[in-house]
Design an enzyme around this catalytic site. Structure first.
Site, PDB file in Angstrom:
ATOM      1  N   GLU A  47      33.879 -28.363  -3.080  1.00 60.15           N
ATOM      2  CA  GLU A  47      34.414 -26.996  -3.187  1.00 60.15           C
ATOM      3  C   GLU A  47      35.900 -27.033  -2.787  1.00 60.15           C
ATOM      4  OE1 GLU A  47      33.257 -24.637   0.231  1.00 60.15           O
ATOM      5  OE2 GLU A  47      33.358 -22.757  -0.901  1.00 60.15           O
ATOM      6  N   LYS A 128      31.841 -18.444  -7.396  1.00 64.15           N
ATOM      7  CA  LYS A 128      30.931 -18.323  -6.237  1.00 64.15           C
ATOM      8  C   LYS A 128      30.433 -16.892  -6.022  1.00 64.15           C
ATOM      9  CE  LYS A 128      30.857 -19.847  -1.367  1.00 64.15           C
ATOM     10  NZ  LYS A 128      31.672 -20.598  -0.385  1.00 64.15           N
ATOM     11  N   GLU A 147      36.364 -16.044   3.791  1.00 65.62           N
ATOM     12  CA  GLU A 147      36.269 -16.079   2.318  1.00 65.62           C
ATOM     13  C   GLU A 147      36.290 -14.683   1.705  1.00 65.62           C
ATOM     14  OE1 GLU A 147      33.949 -18.908   0.093  1.00 65.62           O
ATOM     15  OE2 GLU A 147      33.366 -19.866   1.978  1.00 65.62           O
ATOM     16  N   CYS A 173      28.794 -24.232  -2.252  1.00 67.00           N
ATOM     17  CA  CYS A 173      28.640 -24.202  -0.803  1.00 67.00           C
ATOM     18  C   CYS A 173      27.571 -23.241  -0.305  1.00 67.00           C
ATOM     19  CB  CYS A 173      29.980 -23.943  -0.118  1.00 67.00           C
ATOM     20  SG  CYS A 173      29.876 -24.341   1.648  1.00 67.00           S
ATOM     21  N   ASN A 198      32.289 -26.955   1.980  1.00 62.25           N
ATOM     22  CA  ASN A 198      33.159 -27.100   3.159  1.00 62.25           C
ATOM     23  C   ASN A 198      32.405 -26.415   4.287  1.00 62.25           C
ATOM     24  OD1 ASN A 198      36.337 -27.795   2.499  1.00 62.25           O
ATOM     25  ND2 ASN A 198      35.314 -26.853   0.756  1.00 62.25           N
TER      26      ASN A 198
HETATM   27  N1  CDT Z   1      32.397 -22.766   2.335  1.00 62.39           N
HETATM   28  C1  CDT Z   1      31.227 -22.239   2.729  1.00 62.39           C
HETATM   29  O1  CDT Z   1      30.605 -21.486   2.002  1.00 62.39           O
HETATM   30  N2  CDT Z   1      30.808 -22.557   3.991  1.00 62.39           N
HETATM   31  C2  CDT Z   1      29.677 -21.966   4.589  1.00 62.39           C
HETATM   32  C3  CDT Z   1      29.916 -21.877   6.052  1.00 62.39           C
HETATM   33  C4  CDT Z   1      29.327 -20.664   6.567  1.00 62.39           C
HETATM   34  S1  CDT Z   1      29.733 -20.359   8.209  1.00 62.39           S
HETATM   35  C5  CDT Z   1      30.357 -18.778   8.150  1.00 62.39           C
HETATM   36  C6  CDT Z   1      28.363 -22.682   4.354  1.00 62.39           C
HETATM   37  O2  CDT Z   1      27.369 -22.000   4.070  1.00 62.39           O
HETATM   38  O3  CDT Z   1      28.277 -23.904   4.486  1.00 62.39           O
END
Ligand code: CDT
Length: 314
Positions: A47, A128, A147, A173, A198
Site C-alpha cells: 500500500e 480503498k 487516513e 490494508c 502499512n
Molecule cells: N494502513 C492501514 O490501513 N493500517 C491499518 C492500521 C490500523 S490502526 C488505526 C491496518 O488495519 O493495518
C-alpha cells in the site's frame, strides 16, 4: 490442464519522507527482477508503496499533501516500472495515493491500487473502502493514523478482473480485516486476492493491546479470508522503522486452504515467492463453501442494512 502461476510479494523496508519517487521505483524494479529470476509472473507491492506512510502526520499545507499523491499513472517516475514489467512479462499490483481530477475542477483523493498485466497495461483499479483512523489528531494516541483526513472512501466497490489467465481482485490494508471484502470478491470467483499494508506494530488506538496480537490478527484475517473464499491471498507489507514508527512485516502468500505458503522473515526489502495452483481451491468451492448450494442470503440482510451494532431490546 494445470493452471499454475508463480507469484511474489515484494515487501518494502521503510521509505523516508524525503526519498524520491525515482529511488523508490529503483527499489521496486530490483525486486521485480529478483521475482522474475525466481520464476514469478505476478508481483504484489505494498500500500502507498511510492512514499512514506504520510497519514501519520497532520500536514498543514495543501502543497505538501499533494506532493505525496500521483495525478496520473504511469507518470515519469513510475514509467520505468511499467517498462520493466513489459520486458520481463511480469504483472504487478501497486498501491499509491491518487488524485482524480474531475469536471468542474474538483479533485478527489483516494488510497488506490492498480493491477498491471504482463504487457504493462493497467488491467484493474481499486480504491480503498475501509479507511481506518481519524481525520484529526488524537491527543492521547502515541502514533497518529489520519487516513480519514486525506482520503475519500473508494467509489469502485470490490471489482474482480479477468486477467493473466485468472480472476483477480484487490483490497488495501485495513480492508483485509473485514470478511465482507473477501466475500464480495469470492462471489465474483476471485482466485487471487492481492493487498498491500502499512501496519504499525503497536496498535495506535489501543496502547494496552499486547504486541504479539498485531501479527496474529494480520495472519488470522488473511488466512480466514483465503479459506472461506477458496482464494489465494497475497499480502505485501511496508516493514521496519519508518520515520520513527515501527511497522510489522509478515508479508505472506496464503493458499486457498488457509495455509501459509510463504512468509517474509525480515523487515526490509524482501521478495517471497510461491507457486500457486489456481485450481487448489476448487474442491473447497465445490463442497464446504459451495456458495450456490449453501449460502442463505435471506438471513444476511443485516449485513447490508446496518453498520453499527443494535442489540436486541432488554
Ligand atoms: N494502513 C492501514 O490501513 N493500517 C491499518 C492500521 C490500523 S490502526 C488505526 C491496518 O488495519 O493495518
Amino acid at each position: 490442464m494445470p493452471r499454475k502461476i508463480v507469484v511474489a510479494a515484494a515487501q518494502m523496508g521503510p521509505v523516508a519522507r524525503d526519498e524520491s519517487r525515482w529511488h523508490v521505483v529503483d527499489r521496486l524494479i530490483s525486486m521485480m527482477r529478483e521475482a522474475h529470476r525466481r520464476g514469478a509472473r505476478l508481483v504484489v507491492f505494498p500500500e502507498l508503496a511510492l512514499t512514506t506512510f504520510f497519514p501519520r502526520w497532520a500536514l498543514q499545507s495543501e502543497e505538501e499533501v499533494d506532493s505525496f499523491f500521483e495525478t496520473e499513472m504511469p507518470n515519469n517516475a513510475t514509467a520505468p516500472l511499467f517498462e520493466v514489467a513489459k520486458e520481463l512479462g511480469v504483472g504487478f499490483h501497486l498501491g499509491y495515493a491518487e488524485i482524480e481530477a474531475v469536471a468542474g475542477g474538483k479533485r478527489h483523493h483516494y488510497n488506490t491500487a492498480i493491477l498491471v498485466d504482463q504487457k504493462g497495461k493497467i488491467a484493474g483499479k481499486y480504491r480503498k473502502v475501509h479507511l481506518p483512523g481519524y481525520a484529526e489528531p488524537q491527543p492521547h494516541h502515541p502514533v497518529q493514523h489520519l487516513e480519514k483526513r486525506y482520503f475519500e472512501v473508494g467509489n469502485l466497490g470490490f471489482p474482480a478482473f479477468r486477467t493473466m489467465d485468472s480472476i483477480m481482485g484487490m483490497c488495501i490494508c485495513n480492508d483485509r480485516r473485514w470478511p465482507e471484502t473477501y466475500r464480495v470478491l469470492g462471489l465474483q470467483g476471485a482466485e487471487i486476492i492481492m493487498l498491500g499494508y502499512n501496519t504499525p506494530s503497536a496498535n495506535p488506538s489501543s496502547a494496552s493491546e499486547p504486541l504479539h496480537l498485531g501479527m496474529f490478527h494480520n495472519l488470522l484475517s488473511m488466512q480466514a479470508g483465503a479459506y472461506q473464499n477458496a482464494a489465494w491471498v497475497i499480502g505485501a507489507a511496508k516493514a521496519g522503522i519508518e520515520e520513527g514508527v515501527h511497522h510489522m512485516g509478515g508479508s505472506c502468500i496464503i493458499a486457498p486452504t488457509g495455509e501459509i505458503a510463504a512468509l517474509a522473515t525480515t523487515e526490509g526489502d524482501e521478495v517471497i515467492t510461491a507457486e500457486c495452483d489456481l485450481d487448489k481451491g476448487t474442491y473447497i468451492r465445490e463442497t464446504i463453501f459451495n456458495f450456490a448450494a449453501h449460502r442463505r442470503i435471506e438471513h444476511y440482510k443485516l449485513i447490508t442494512e446496518q453498520t453499527g451494532v443494535v442489540p436486541p431490546p432488554e
